[in-house]
Design a protein around this motif. Structure first.
Motif: not given
Length: 184
Positions: A78, A81-85, A111-114, A151, A176
């Motif tokens: 994560y 930058g290779e894993r989002r969850a 979720p990731y990026g929010t 987040r 993210e």
């Protein structure tokens, strides 16, 4: 008791170096139970003492324990930058009541990026007006990074507080894509 029963009772931990500093991860037979930022020797010793008291068993350093090794692998992936969850069993035994309810809603619904505001997250768990209580729940999160309290931000655009420090929160949000990369 057979060896499998002993494995379920074990409390294992390891420290892994990352771009946000050393992280200590701890797991029980049930799942990942704790992630600790800035795991210097002193911080790690305090965290291990707290775990022993709270869970009633001595933590054992065992980076090769399968669940722990997988948790370390996923956290490092994560942060690269290779894993989002995360796909890990979690042991929620260090947190209960409202705090657990809020953290579960965060883990499953942001979720990731929010990002989500403290007040909005309070509303999601049926406590409109509970922004301060949500802030306290974020501060009590025993599983930061994996349960993404980074987040949760202020509704007015501020990034809010963070147990791992604001620089760490900024780095995670930048990773993210929520914030621009820090200039220095």
């Amino acid at each position: 008791m057979d060896s499998h029963g002993r494995d379920e009772q074990r409390l294992v931990w390891a420290v892994t170096g990352t771009d946000i500093g050393p992280l200590m991860l701890a797991a029980t037979g049930e799942g990942l139970v704790n992630v600790v930022f800035h795991a210097s020797d002193a911080v790690r010793l305090r965290a291990l003492e707290r775990l022993a008291v709270r869970l009633g068993r001595e933590p054992v350093e065992d980076p090769d324990a399968p669940l722990l090794a997988e948790a370390v692998r996923q956290v490092r992936s994560y942060l690269a930058g290779e894993r989002r969850a995360f796909d890990l069993p979690l042991d929620w035994s260090l947190i209960s009541g409202f705090n657990r309810q809020v953290l579960r809603a965060l883990a499953s619904g942001v979720p990731y990026g929010t990002v989500v505001g403290y007040g909005a997250l309070a509303g999601r768990v049926g406590q409109p007006g509970g922004a301060q209580a949500v802030g306290a729940a974020m501060g009590a999160n025993p599983l930061p990074v994996v349960v993404p309290c980074h987040r949760v931000v202020e509704s007015g655009g501020g990034i809010g507080g963070f147990g791992g420090g604001l620089e760490t929160k900024r780095k995670l949000l930048a990773l993210e894509g929520v914030l621009p990369e820090p200039l220095f």
